[in-house]
Design a protein around this motif. Structure first.
Motif, PDB file in Angstrom:
ATOM      1  N   VAL A 200     -11.381   5.279 -16.924  1.00  0.00           N
ATOM      2  CA  VAL A 200     -11.276   5.787 -18.289  1.00  0.00           C
ATOM      3  C   VAL A 200      -9.884   6.394 -18.433  1.00  0.00           C
ATOM      4  CG1 VAL A 200     -12.322   7.266 -20.043  1.00  0.00           C
ATOM      5  CG2 VAL A 200     -13.734   6.367 -18.174  1.00  0.00           C
ATOM      6  N   VAL A 201      -9.058   5.724 -19.225  1.00  0.00           N
ATOM      7  CA  VAL A 201      -7.684   6.210 -19.402  1.00  0.00           C
ATOM      8  C   VAL A 201      -7.628   7.039 -20.680  1.00  0.00           C
ATOM      9  CG1 VAL A 201      -5.266   5.540 -19.650  1.00  0.00           C
ATOM     10  CG2 VAL A 201      -6.787   4.172 -18.207  1.00  0.00           C
ATOM     11  N   MET A 202      -6.993   8.179 -20.575  1.00  0.00           N
ATOM     12  CA  MET A 202      -6.932   9.090 -21.733  1.00  0.00           C
ATOM     13  C   MET A 202      -5.641   9.902 -21.665  1.00  0.00           C
ATOM     14  SD  MET A 202      -9.782  11.901 -20.477  1.00  0.00           S
ATOM     15  CE  MET A 202     -11.131  10.790 -20.150  1.00  0.00           C
ATOM     16  N   ASP A 203      -5.471  10.793 -22.609  1.00  0.00           N
ATOM     17  CA  ASP A 203      -4.281  11.647 -22.550  1.00  0.00           C
ATOM     18  C   ASP A 203      -4.457  12.671 -21.418  1.00  0.00           C
ATOM     19  OD1 ASP A 203      -5.048  14.491 -23.885  1.00  0.00           O
ATOM     20  OD2 ASP A 203      -6.225  12.858 -24.735  1.00  0.00           O
ATOM     21  N   VAL A 204      -3.350  13.222 -20.985  1.00  0.00           N
ATOM     22  CA  VAL A 204      -3.355  14.070 -19.788  1.00  0.00           C
ATOM     23  C   VAL A 204      -4.242  15.311 -19.973  1.00  0.00           C
ATOM     24  CG1 VAL A 204      -1.883  15.478 -18.298  1.00  0.00           C
ATOM     25  CG2 VAL A 204      -1.058  13.263 -19.099  1.00  0.00           C
ATOM     26  N   ARG A 205      -4.140  15.958 -21.116  1.00  0.00           N
ATOM     27  CA  ARG A 205      -4.901  17.202 -21.322  1.00  0.00           C
ATOM     28  C   ARG A 205      -6.409  16.951 -21.306  1.00  0.00           C
ATOM     29  NH1 ARG A 205      -2.396  22.037 -23.682  1.00  0.00           N
ATOM     30  NH2 ARG A 205      -0.326  21.894 -22.817  1.00  0.00           N
ATOM     31  N   SER A 206      -6.816  15.848 -21.921  1.00  0.00           N
ATOM     32  CA  SER A 206      -8.256  15.545 -21.930  1.00  0.00           C
ATOM     33  C   SER A 206      -8.745  15.259 -20.513  1.00  0.00           C
ATOM     34  CB  SER A 206      -8.548  14.344 -22.835  1.00  0.00           C
ATOM     35  OG  SER A 206      -8.110  14.612 -24.139  1.00  0.00           O
ATOM     36  N   ALA A 207      -7.897  14.613 -19.712  1.00  0.00           N
ATOM     37  CA  ALA A 207      -8.283  14.323 -18.320  1.00  0.00           C
ATOM     38  C   ALA A 207      -8.441  15.630 -17.536  1.00  0.00           C
ATOM     39  CB  ALA A 207      -7.238  13.430 -17.661  1.00  0.00           C
ATOM     40  N   GLU A 208      -7.498  16.524 -17.708  1.00  0.00           N
ATOM     41  CA  GLU A 208      -7.589  17.815 -17.001  1.00  0.00           C
ATOM     42  C   GLU A 208      -8.857  18.560 -17.420  1.00  0.00           C
ATOM     43  OE1 GLU A 208      -2.810  18.786 -16.408  1.00  0.00           O
ATOM     44  OE2 GLU A 208      -3.747  19.362 -18.280  1.00  0.00           O
ATOM     45  N   PHE A 209      -9.155  18.496 -18.698  1.00  0.00           N
ATOM     46  CA  PHE A 209     -10.338  19.189 -19.237  1.00  0.00           C
ATOM     47  C   PHE A 209     -11.631  18.548 -18.716  1.00  0.00           C
ATOM     48  CE2 PHE A 209     -11.407  21.659 -23.382  1.00  0.00           C
ATOM     49  CZ  PHE A 209     -12.552  22.175 -22.807  1.00  0.00           C
ATOM     50  N   THR A 210     -11.630  17.213 -18.604  1.00  0.00           N
ATOM     51  CA  THR A 210     -12.844  16.486 -18.196  1.00  0.00           C
ATOM     52  C   THR A 210     -13.393  17.017 -16.874  1.00  0.00           C
ATOM     53  OG1 THR A 210     -12.132  14.503 -19.355  1.00  0.00           O
ATOM     54  CG2 THR A 210     -13.767  14.186 -17.624  1.00  0.00           C
ATOM     55  N   LYS A 211     -12.501  17.313 -15.930  1.00  0.00           N
ATOM     56  CA  LYS A 211     -12.952  17.787 -14.618  1.00  0.00           C
ATOM     57  C   LYS A 211     -13.731  19.101 -14.750  1.00  0.00           C
ATOM     58  CE  LYS A 211     -13.513  18.557 -10.381  1.00  0.00           C
ATOM     59  NZ  LYS A 211     -14.385  17.783  -9.529  1.00  0.00           N
ATOM     60  N   TYR A 212     -13.173  20.041 -15.505  1.00  0.00           N
ATOM     61  CA  TYR A 212     -13.865  21.332 -15.675  1.00  0.00           C
ATOM     62  C   TYR A 212     -15.168  21.152 -16.449  1.00  0.00           C
ATOM     63  CZ  TYR A 212     -10.020  24.027 -13.775  1.00  0.00           C
ATOM     64  OH  TYR A 212      -9.082  24.556 -12.923  1.00  0.00           O
TER      65      TYR A 212
END
Ligand SMILES: NC(=O)c1ccc[n+]([C@@H]2O[C@H](COP(=O)([O-])OP(=O)(O)OC[C@H]3O[C@@H](n4cnc5c(N)ncnc54)[C@H](O)[C@@H]3O)[C@@H](O)[C@H]2O)c1
Ligand SMILES: O=c1ccn([C@@H]2O[C@H](COP(=O)(O)OP(=O)(O)O[C@H]3O[C@H](CO)[C@@H](O)[C@H](O)[C@H]3O)[C@@H](O)[C@H]2O)c(=O)[nH]1
Length: 444
Positions: A200-212
């Protein structure tokens, strides 16, 4: 491809070894020379099922090497994975000093295009900090125009199943705004992504948020069930039957619904705290998640509350057997293990403890230091001898169907506090064992 893994902990080592397994040439770098010495001697510094075999196979094949040499490591990889620790700072926020130090060490040495991959769990905005740190170092060297990309690729592996989880991921999250970097990430992960496109490719901030968000959701399920367990006991219901009843709804599902002695480990406690803090700093206090953490703190005391209700608050002269010390089975990791709270609560009331864990006793000894009130024994049965009761804290397989006669025969009286609901209360009653589960009342 050429890959460097910075940090050889649970995430860095597993990432490096599993990427080498697919034919990549991987250098694993750590600042801890002791870890690198152990790895170079053909051992691994952690207990992680299946990892030693992957490491040995790839070292022998010449695709995996370990070093403290930062110059060599940075030079080697086109893809540089940062997998260093992000421990909680005093205020609960994620301490990014190791991530930023790793970024600087890259900026101080790189001589060509690099994709810098944030694999550590880091708050939204960290990729910007990594980019700024690298750029600053490049500018100092007069190389301010050198191209590089920073990508977020959070890791979702579970300890105890790390190789399996990395090799067969449910999803591969890639946060990237650089096309070339995205292509390289696709190529690198292609072998793990063959049967179905799980990237799932997304913008960087959304990726960082996804983990939390993922860890917060899982922690929420556990605290929710732990609170319902308290209520179930009070109103005479059995949380295990309730779990099966609700899990059958596919919208809920069966996983991560086990009430127990509270969640521990190096991730849920710290990531929940970090998200709560980041949200409060952003002016959006997260009420649900704040309660999740509070409920978990209370839950770590539930087993001892039951001991106190049964034996009284003065436990002087009492001895308790503990089975299971690691924060979960199949790991030797003791970070935030509920067993540490339980040992602390029992001994501060005057009790002594005899404890057994299949793999984490050396780590427990290291964490606890020398203690007169805690004895670590090398067999489960040995812990029972002359103890007032048995407490089960971690659900290792070998505790699931033990010799119940031996339990009865060795304890002063047959009393079991079952912090992971391993035993059927009806069976315990039939065997004449006094049994206290979580959220299912007592069988006396
Ligand atoms: N443990 C897990 O199951 C897990 C799963 C997913 C994500 N994470 C996240 O991954 C990150 C790493 O976790 P971990 O459990 O692997 O940590 P860890 O503490 O086991 O390992 C981190 C390693 O990084 C090394 N290190 C620190 N600074 C360094 C530097 N500048 N250069 C090279 N090495 C350096 C340390 O010496 C250590 O060996 C954390 O952000 C964690 O939240 C962990
Ligand atoms: O139904 C459940 C499931 C788990 N736990 C407890 O929750 C904790 C965490 O367990 P688990 O999630 O299996 O282990 P971790 O290795 O901490 O993995 C979590 O944290 C990692 C680090 O972020 C993520 O990568 C994983 O996806 C996420 O599951 C342990 O104390 C478990 O005993 C329960 O009490 N009840």
């Amino acid at each position: 491809m050429k890959v460097t893994a910075i940090g050889t902990g649970y995430v860095g080592l597993v990432t490096g070894a599993c990427l080498a397994e697919m034919g990549n040439h991987v250098v694993c770098l750590d600042v801890n020379p002791e870890k690198i010495r152990i790895l170079n001697e053909g051992q691994i510094p952690i207990h992680e099922p299946g990892l030693l075999e992957v490491v040995r196979r790839n070292v022998e094949a010449g695709r995996l090497q370990f070093t403290t040499d930062v110059d060599m490591a940075v030079q080697h990889g086109t893809m540089l994975f940062i997998g260093v620790g992000t421990p909680p700072d005093e205020d609960g926020s994620a301490d990014l000093q190791y991530v930023v130090a790793a970024a600087r060490s890259i900026g101080q040495r790189m001589t060509d295009y690099k994709v810098i991959v944030d694999k550590s769990t880091v708050p939204v905005g960290t990729a910007d900090k990594v980019r700024a740190a690298v750029k600053e170092e490049l500018v100092k060297r007069g190389l301010g125009d050198m191209a590089f990309a920073v990508v977020s690729n959070p890791e979702f592996l579970k300890e105890g199943a790390a190789v399996e989880d990395f090799s067969k991921p449910d999803r591969i999250i890639v946060g990237s705004d650089d096309e070339q970097a995205t292509l390289l990430m696709r190529a690198l992960y292609a072998p793990f992504n063959r049967t179905q496109d799980r990237m799932v490719v997304m913008d960087v901030r959304s990726a960082e948020f996804t983990k939390y968000a993922a860890n917060a959701m899982l922690a929420t399920r556990i605290s929710f069930m732990n609170e319902l367990a308290l209520l179930a006991e009070r109103v005479g219901a059995d949380i295990e039957l309730v779990r099966r009843g609700i899990g059958s709804d596919p919208r809920i599902g069966y996983q991560f619904l086990y009430a127990g002695a509270g969640y521990g480990g190096s991730c849920f406690p710290k990531d929940v705290k970090a998200l709560v803090k980041a949200a409060s700093d952003a002016g959006i206090p997260l009420k649900v998640l704040t309660a999740v953490e509070e409920a978990n703190e209370r839950q770590k005391h539930v087993l001892v509350d039951k001991v106190v209700a049964r034996f009284g608050s003065d436990l002087k002269g009492r001895r308790f057997a503990i089975w299971g010390l690691a924060f979960k089975p199949n790991t030797d990791d003791m970070r935030e293990a509920p067993s540490l709270v339980i040992i602390d609560e029992l001994t501060k009331r005057g009790a002594t403890v005899a404890a057994y864990d299949p793999v984490s006793m050396p780590e427990t000894a290291r964490v606890l230091g020398p203690r007169d009130d805690v004895t670590l024994v090398d067999r489960a049965e040995a812990a029972l001898q002359g103890a007032d009761a048995l407490l089960i804290v971690t659900e290792w397989k070998e505790f699931r169907t033990p010799d119940f006669d031996a339990i009865k025969g060795s304890l002063k009286a047959p009393v079991v506090f079952d912090g992971r609901n391993l035993y059927d209360p009806k069976l315990m009653k039939a065997l004449g064992i006094e049994h206290y589960g979580i959220g299912r009342g007592a069988t006396v």
